[in-house]
Design a protein around this motif. Structure first.
Motif, PDB file in Angstrom:
ATOM      1  N   UNK A 151       0.813  -1.214   0.000  1.00 47.42           N
ATOM      2  CA  UNK A 151       0.000   0.000   0.000  1.00 47.42           C
ATOM      3  C   UNK A 151       0.854   1.275   0.000  1.00 47.42           C
ATOM      4  N   UNK A 152       2.053   1.206  -0.575  1.00 44.29           N
ATOM      5  CA  UNK A 152       2.902   2.395  -0.571  1.00 44.29           C
ATOM      6  C   UNK A 152       3.643   2.542  -1.889  1.00 44.29           C
ATOM      7  N   UNK A 153       3.896   3.803  -2.239  1.00 44.17           N
ATOM      8  CA  UNK A 153       4.661   4.063  -3.461  1.00 44.17           C
ATOM      9  C   UNK A 153       5.529   5.297  -3.267  1.00 44.17           C
ATOM     10  N   UNK A 154       6.659   5.307  -3.955  1.00 46.73           N
ATOM     11  CA  UNK A 154       7.480   6.511  -4.038  1.00 46.73           C
ATOM     12  C   UNK A 154       6.990   7.282  -5.251  1.00 46.73           C
ATOM     13  N   UNK A 155       7.045   8.611  -5.196  1.00 46.92           N
ATOM     14  CA  UNK A 155       6.665   9.378  -6.386  1.00 46.92           C
ATOM     15  C   UNK A 155       7.437  10.686  -6.454  1.00 46.92           C
ATOM     16  N   UNK A 156       7.361  11.318  -7.599  1.00 46.38           N
ATOM     17  CA  UNK A 156       8.061  12.585  -7.798  1.00 46.38           C
ATOM     18  C   UNK A 156       7.254  13.727  -7.169  1.00 46.38           C
ATOM     19  N   UNK A 157       7.927  14.811  -6.784  1.00 42.37           N
ATOM     20  CA  UNK A 157       7.213  15.947  -6.194  1.00 42.37           C
ATOM     21  C   UNK A 157       6.563  16.812  -7.269  1.00 42.37           C
TER      22      UNK A 157
ATOM     23  N   UNK B  90      10.112  15.670   1.737  1.00 45.79           N
ATOM     24  CA  UNK B  90      10.495  17.060   1.971  1.00 45.79           C
ATOM     25  C   UNK B  90       9.697  18.023   1.103  1.00 45.79           C
ATOM     26  N   UNK B  91       8.979  17.464   0.104  1.00 44.65           N
ATOM     27  CA  UNK B  91       8.193  18.309  -0.806  1.00 44.65           C
ATOM     28  C   UNK B  91       6.823  17.687  -1.013  1.00 44.65           C
ATOM     29  N   UNK B  92       5.903  18.485  -1.558  1.00 40.24           N
ATOM     30  CA  UNK B  92       4.543  17.972  -1.808  1.00 40.24           C
ATOM     31  C   UNK B  92       4.558  17.030  -3.004  1.00 40.24           C
ATOM     32  N   UNK B  93       3.806  15.973  -2.926  1.00 39.14           N
ATOM     33  CA  UNK B  93       3.739  14.977  -4.007  1.00 39.14           C
ATOM     34  C   UNK B  93       3.106  15.565  -5.272  1.00 39.14           C
ATOM     35  N   UNK B  94       3.350  14.888  -6.408  1.00 38.75           N
ATOM     36  CA  UNK B  94       2.744  15.321  -7.666  1.00 38.75           C
ATOM     37  C   UNK B  94       1.221  15.328  -7.578  1.00 38.75           C
TER      38      UNK B  94
ATOM     39  N   UNK C 182      16.023  17.926 -13.219  1.00 33.92           N
ATOM     40  CA  UNK C 182      16.997  18.147 -12.133  1.00 33.92           C
ATOM     41  C   UNK C 182      16.460  17.644 -10.802  1.00 33.92           C
ATOM     42  N   UNK C 183      15.809  16.480 -10.842  1.00 31.04           N
ATOM     43  CA  UNK C 183      15.274  15.889  -9.611  1.00 31.04           C
ATOM     44  C   UNK C 183      16.405  15.519  -8.657  1.00 31.04           C
ATOM     45  N   UNK C 184      16.152  15.616  -7.362  1.00 26.84           N
ATOM     46  CA  UNK C 184      17.114  15.185  -6.344  1.00 26.84           C
ATOM     47  C   UNK C 184      16.492  14.018  -5.560  1.00 26.84           C
ATOM     48  N   UNK C 185      17.297  13.034  -5.193  1.00 25.31           N
ATOM     49  CA  UNK C 185      16.750  11.894  -4.437  1.00 25.31           C
ATOM     50  C   UNK C 185      15.999  12.337  -3.169  1.00 25.31           C
ATOM     51  N   UNK C 186      16.466  13.413  -2.531  1.00 24.44           N
ATOM     52  CA  UNK C 186      15.822  13.896  -1.308  1.00 24.44           C
ATOM     53  C   UNK C 186      14.429  14.476  -1.554  1.00 24.44           C
ATOM     54  N   UNK C 187      14.078  14.697  -2.823  1.00 22.98           N
ATOM     55  CA  UNK C 187      12.776  15.282  -3.139  1.00 22.98           C
ATOM     56  C   UNK C 187      11.700  14.218  -3.340  1.00 22.98           C
ATOM     57  N   UNK C 188      12.102  12.963  -3.457  1.00 24.13           N
ATOM     58  CA  UNK C 188      11.128  11.898  -3.724  1.00 24.13           C
ATOM     59  C   UNK C 188      10.197  11.753  -2.513  1.00 24.13           C
ATOM     60  N   UNK C 189       8.887  11.545  -2.804  1.00 23.09           N
ATOM     61  CA  UNK C 189       7.866  11.510  -1.753  1.00 23.09           C
ATOM     62  C   UNK C 189       7.365  10.081  -1.537  1.00 23.09           C
ATOM     63  N   UNK C 190       6.766   9.871  -0.373  1.00 24.11           N
ATOM     64  CA  UNK C 190       6.130   8.588  -0.057  1.00 24.11           C
ATOM     65  C   UNK C 190       4.623   8.817   0.072  1.00 24.11           C
TER      66      UNK C 190
END
Ligand code: ZN
Length: 350
Positions: free
Chosen positions: A115-121, A147-151, A128-136
């Protein structure tokens, strides 16, 4: 009596930006609390030891405004997902380099559990995505950590994942040639390039809805049963893969190259040649061996060629019926009506 520190206490400390190195001496720390401390500090809490801690939230020891709890931060910033985050960033860079995304357009997601996914912010260039920006997120789209709002388009990804338990990754972008077909409302004709047939197949067209709405997600998810790459009218393309995010990205390269090729071929003045039904059957057999489903697999050889639904705008090299038979199929009433309308138009033009 010694103080007992539970996972809840650790979560409270992290949420309030407290120091995990300043726990009362001699306190009893429960095993789950100990795990949580380890996840947050990259080792057992020790002064000045933050080795292994990942991301702004974990580094500062404070939960970000997008975090639903320390346990989710611990998952998102677990070093075991580092390689996956880098892969998502690398795919973002390829999407941008190939001009498949514009401005902050496009988004990607990868399932990491039931029930979980990683996604881009949201609101960042995929170049220029950074690994630290990826959301759960959870599969309902609720953001759990980051660290950022999900897409804002995550619902579409998750609706595909819910509809397709095999779907590991989803990629969405706006490659210009494939999107041009989607704007013109034309489903790309099939049976012309092996890669397209084997790895993608038919790329159907989902009707337009506002991006990010559940309605848009449903229209796409409904098509995901039979198709791994779907054109979205007046918007772009979405693909899913049972292998991973690079494979979902590959489908974008394939569909975009295909649409560009078909467009150029259509300008060359000669009719485009298509595979014979036997040649198509061979390609579908390869597809079967790669475990990529295709609704045409159950077709008889003759149906592959003799089916306008799969090959819109492309006439088969062998007529499916003798011309005389086809003429006999025309309803005389319809013929009369067409003639009447044509006569009216001609009269008006005079
Ligand atoms: Zn989009």
């Amino acid at each position: 009596m010694k103080k007992v520190i539970s996972i809840k206490d650790i979560e409270t400390i992290v949420r309030n930006g407290g120091d995990l190195n300043a726990l009362p001496a001699g306190a009893i720390i429960t095993p789950s609390a100990r795990d949580m401390i380890r996840k947050h500090t990259g080792g057992f809490a020790k002064k000045g030891d933050s080795k292994g801690a990942k991301g702004k939230a974990a580094k500062s020891g404070k939960l970000s405004e997008f975090s639903a709890g320390a346990e989710y931060d611990a998952i998102l910033f677990d070093p075991k997902y580092d390689a996956l985050k880098h892969e998502i960033c690398e795919m973002g860079h390829r999407l941008w380099t190939r001009a498949y995304v514009d401005g902050n357009g496009g988004n990607m997601s990868v399932r990491i559990g039931e029930n979980m996914a990683l996604c881009t912010p949201t609101l960042v260039s995929k170049g220029s995505l950074k690994p630290d920006w990826i959301c759960l997120v959870d599969l309902d789209g609720k953001q759990l950590a980051g660290n950022m709002a999900r897409t804002s388009e995550i619902l579409m990804h998750l609706q595909i994942m819910k509809a397709q338990p095999r779907a590991k990754a989803v990629c969405h972008c706006h490659p210009p040639h494939a999107t041009a077909f989607a704007v013109a409302g034309i489903q790309p004709p099939t049976c012309m390039i092996p890669e397209m047939e084997v790895f993608v197949g038919i790329a159907p067209l989902a009707p337009y809805r506002t991006p990010g709405t559940p309605e848009m997600g449903k229209l796409v998810a409904d098509l995901s049963d039979k198709h791994n790459t779907i054109l979205m009218a007046n918007h772009g393309v979405v693909s899913w893969s049972h292998n991973g995010i690079e494979d979902a990205y590959f489908k974008m390269e394939i569909v975009e190259a295909y649409c560009r090729t078909v467009w150029v071929a259509s300008q060359l003045g000669a009719p485009m040649k298509t595979f014979s039904s036997e040649q198509m059957k061979d390609l579908l057999n390869i597809k079967k061996s790669l475990d990529i489903p295709d609704p045409r697999m159950d077709f008889k050889e003759c149906e592959l060629c003799d089916n306008n639904e799969w090959r819109p705008g492309v006439s088969c090299s062998v007529p499916s019926k003798p011309v005389a038979d086809q003429a006999a199929d025309v309803d005389p009433g319809v013929e009369e009506m067409v003639k009447a309308i044509t006569d009216q138009i001609l009269a008006k033009m005079k």
